[in-house]
Design an enzyme around this catalytic site. Structure first.
Site, short mmCIF file in Angstrom:
data_model
loop_
_atom_site.label_atom_id
_atom_site.label_comp_id
_atom_site.label_asym_id
_atom_site.label_seq_id
_atom_site.Cartn_x
_atom_site.Cartn_y
_atom_site.Cartn_z
N LYS A 1 0.80 -1.23 0.00
CA LYS A 1 0.00 0.00 0.00
C LYS A 1 0.84 1.28 0.00
O LYS A 1 0.47 2.25 -0.62
CB LYS A 1 -1.01 0.01 1.14
CG LYS A 1 -0.40 0.17 2.50
CD LYS A 1 -1.47 0.21 3.58
CE LYS A 1 -0.86 0.01 4.93
NZ LYS A 1 0.25 0.89 5.28
N ARG B 1 -5.42 2.87 12.33
CA ARG B 1 -4.98 1.49 12.56
C ARG B 1 -5.98 0.74 13.43
O ARG B 1 -5.94 -0.48 13.49
CB ARG B 1 -3.64 1.51 13.33
CG ARG B 1 -2.45 1.30 12.44
CD ARG B 1 -1.19 1.15 13.27
NE ARG B 1 -0.06 1.80 12.61
CZ ARG B 1 0.53 1.34 11.53
NH1 ARG B 1 0.14 0.22 10.97
NH2 ARG B 1 1.53 2.00 10.99
N ARG C 1 13.82 -8.36 1.41
CA ARG C 1 14.24 -6.96 1.39
C ARG C 1 15.63 -6.79 2.01
O ARG C 1 15.94 -7.39 3.04
CB ARG C 1 13.21 -6.14 2.17
CG ARG C 1 13.33 -4.68 1.96
CD ARG C 1 12.00 -4.02 2.04
NE ARG C 1 11.48 -4.00 3.42
CZ ARG C 1 10.37 -3.37 3.75
NH1 ARG C 1 9.66 -2.74 2.84
NH2 ARG C 1 9.96 -3.38 5.00
N ARG D 1 4.37 -9.02 13.02
CA ARG D 1 3.71 -7.83 12.44
C ARG D 1 2.39 -8.21 11.79
O ARG D 1 1.41 -7.47 11.88
CB ARG D 1 4.62 -7.18 11.39
CG ARG D 1 5.80 -6.42 12.00
CD ARG D 1 6.90 -6.19 10.98
NE ARG D 1 6.55 -5.19 9.98
CZ ARG D 1 7.22 -5.02 8.84
NH1 ARG D 1 8.25 -5.81 8.55
NH2 ARG D 1 6.87 -4.09 7.99
#
Ligand SMILES: [Zn+2]
Length: 214
Positions: free
Chosen positions: A13, A88, A122, A166
């Site tokens: 996003k 959130r 990553r 997460r």
């Protein structure tokens, strides 16, 4: 157009928000950026955020909401904005609804498997912060930054255990927002398992419809 982008970590996003914001001339408002900016400017709110972050605690809702409210009062948001990473939680969504009328909420959907592959691949340059990916955007030499020759490393956040954690926090905290916005007729699902261009192609007609509605 006033938009909210929802999605799990790694659902893409943030990257998509940056692309849409640039194309439509709308600022991308992320709470991470707001926290960093407030700390850097040394505002009263910033000093409170700094203390909280240094203690490794979560910034409480009232402080986050105050920062978002101030940001959405600035002139560059008059023509619309993309909220990325806020709200959130349901209490944050309710606080936002008290002072802003949102036109649409885009929910980026992506399987856990894809998210884990994206995040765990990553690599970040220790010297200049450039971001690479072992599959999608590998450096010319393994472990070395193309730009500055710095050492590439895996952020703690991108280690498998952290990624799982997460995702769990996202499911528990943020997924209720999907029901909240769906019941208000604001939610639109986008499949973000492909690349950024795929998501942008799906978004285009949706944003056109929303724009006509505003
Ligand atoms: Zn570098």
């Amino acid at each position: 157009m006033k938009l909210i982008f929802l999605g799990a970590p790694g659902a893409g996003k943030g990257t998509i928000a940056a692309a849409v914001g640039k194309a439509q001339g709308m600022p991308q408002v992320s709470t991470g950026d707001l926290f960093r900016e407030a700390v850097k400017n040394g505002t009263e709110l910033g000093l409170r955020v700094k203390g909280i972050m240094e203690r490794g605690e979560l910034v409480p809702d009232e402080l986050t909401i105050a920062l978002v409210r101030e940001r959405l009062g600035r002139r560059d948001t008059a023509g619309g904005y993309i909220l990325d990473g806020f709200p959130r939680t349901i209490p944050q969504a309710e606080a936002l609804a008290a002072f802003q009328r949102i036109d649409g909420v885009i929910n980026f959907l992506c399987s856990e498997q894809v998210v884990v592959r994206r995040l765990s691949g990553r690599r970040v340059c220790r010297a200049c912060g450039a971001i690479y990916h072992v599959e999608n955007m590998p450096p010319h030499r393994e472990g070395v930054c193309d730009r500055c020759g710095g050492e590439l490393y895996i952020r703690d956040d991108d280690r498998l255990e952290s990624i799982r954690n997460r995702l769990r926090v996202y499911r528990e905290q943020t997924e209720p927002l999907i029901g909240y916005y769906r019941s208000r007729g604001l939610l639109h699902d986008i499949d973000s398992a492909g690349n950024v261009e795929d998501s942008l192609v799906q978004l285009k007609p949706l944003l056109q419809n929303l724009q006509q509605g505003t």
